[in-house]
Design an enzyme around this catalytic site. Structure first.
Site, short mmCIF file in Angstrom:
data_model
loop_
_atom_site.label_atom_id
_atom_site.label_comp_id
_atom_site.label_asym_id
_atom_site.label_seq_id
_atom_site.Cartn_x
_atom_site.Cartn_y
_atom_site.Cartn_z
CE LYS A 103 -1.94 -1.53 5.21
NZ LYS A 103 -0.87 -1.36 4.21
CG ASP A 143 -1.90 -4.61 3.03
OD1 ASP A 143 -1.01 -3.79 2.79
OD2 ASP A 143 -1.89 -5.35 4.03
#
Length: 408
Positions: A103, A143
């Site tokens: 991430k 995202d």
């Protein structure tokens, strides 16, 4: 505000206790394998240079290359990025795709930047992490507040730096740039497949099954449309401005048109306006939180009247609320399974890029359905075997796969 990484480690510990996880592997899984912190100097349109901080957490690659989005948000923290990379590891392993957990994030409010500034920031982020990403190492994706356009800039910058094409370095790209068919609605489609399997397990009839969906953005609106097309009764939907309910069922296509014209689902003809909080407490068969995190909490979980919850959003239920729903006998299909259609089709995109292929929409959906149905059956079986809730079962199943590879 609870610390997301501490919450993630509580979930790990809970699963580890159920499965008697090897102590050494448990210890290793308590931290990411690598965390990158980069300073990104951005030349603003005014000519001044401003410094931004970016992160990339590479949690575990036992199953395959690191995989996970990059978010642009003023609230980004290192603990959040670490937690999200752990959950990506769990999500990929829960649906048994050969990818690990990663991430990224940049502490920035993109609404305060011009398009040119966002492009320069995105290219600057890649210049900070490029040695540690690539289709054979770590594959980022969009995202919160990042887009296919931003992914295109990042891929372009990466390819300039390495001196060769590598379309698989980034997923979530526009179709013409090597993106995958069905990616735009893959999260919702995956959610529909697991909802259908849940309804079979409960011996419900789709036409008699009532559904309330909190969130009418991309995932929520697609889920409403697809379920409605399969005969399910969508009785309530909401967006950031409010919610509507009609217990005989809403015409989802008409609601979609109304929202496009008016900017909100509120004031839809024939439906009753209610609040975003009220939608969570309706007496329906299935509640689908499809918007924000932490909406079902210790404060309102006792008022949830749905028979089942399908988490299309990331982290909509707090750990305290989980326990309350479990005590009430409400079945919860967790986010790491329910919304894994998105990362699964990202994996398909990566595979197509690496192999130089382009699959049809039909091929993508056939492959997605098999993966989601197999994962649901596996996690349901784990739940029954250990007499645990589905979230813990998903973590037990996923961490079991990761641990097996780590001990090889």
């Amino acid at each position: 505000m609870s610390n997301p990484f501490e919450n993630a480690m509580k979930q790990l510990d809970k699963a580890a206790a159920v499965m008697n996880l090897d102590r050494d592997i448990h210890t290793v899984l308590r931290q990411p394998e690598r965390v990158l912190t980069v300073s990104i100097p951005l030349k603003r349109d005014s000519g001044e240079v401003e410094l931004f901080t970016g992160y990339r957490s590479q949690f575990n690659n036992a199953l395959g290359v690191y995989k996970g989005g990059i978010r642009y948000h003023p609230g980004v923290t290192l603990d959040e990025v670490k937690a999200l990379s752990f959950w990506m590891m769990v999500k990929c392993a829960a649906v048994n795709i050969p990818m690990g957990g990663g991430k990224g994030g940049v502490i920035v409010n993109p609404k305060e930047l011009s398009e040119g500034e966002i492009e320069r920031l995105s290219r600057g982020y890649v210049r900070g992490v490029w040695r540690d990403i690539g289709s054979d190492k770590d594959v980022p994706a969009p995202d919160v507040y990042t887009t296919p356009q931003i992914m295109g800039w990042m891929r372009d910058e990466y390819e300039k730096l390495v001196g060769h094409d590598d379309p698989g370095v980034i997923t979530g790209k526009a179709l013409e740039d090597g993106g995958s068919e069905a990616r735009s609605y893959s999260t919702a489609q995956g959610g529909v497949y697991v909802t259908r399997e849940l309804v079979k397990k409960m011996n419900w009839i789709p036409e008699e099954t009532t559904v309330a969906i909190q969130g009418f953005g991309n995932a929520g609106s697609y889920m409403a449309k697809i379920l409605s097309g399969l005969g399910y009764k969508i009785v309530a939907v909401s967006d950031s401005r409010g919610a509507i309910v009609h217990m005989n069922g809403l015409d989802v296509t008409a609601v979609d048109t109304h929202k496009k014209e008016s900017g909100s689902v509120s004031d839809f003809a024939g439906a009753e306006n209610i609040s975003n909080e009220d939608i969570l407490e309706l007496a329906v068969d299935i509640l689908v939180p499809a918007a924000l995190e932490n909406v079902i909490t210790a404060d309102n979980a006792g008022n949830v009247q749905a028979k089942a919850v399908v988490e299309l959003a990331n982290g909509p239920t707090t750990p305290e609320a989980d326990e309350i729903l479990k005590e009430k006998g409400i079945i919860l299909v967790p986010d790491v399974l329910a919304n894994a259609g998105g990362v699964t089709v990202s994996y398909f995109e990566w595979e197509q890029n690496v192999k130089g292929e382009h699959w049809s929409e039909e091929d993508v959906l056939v492959k997605l359905e098999k993966i989601m149905v197999d994962a649901f059956d596996d996690i349901w079986g784990t739940k029954e075997k250990h007499t645990i809730d589905m979230r813990t079962a998903a973590f037990v199943s996923a961490i079991g796969r990761v641990a097996k590879k780590m001990s090889v």
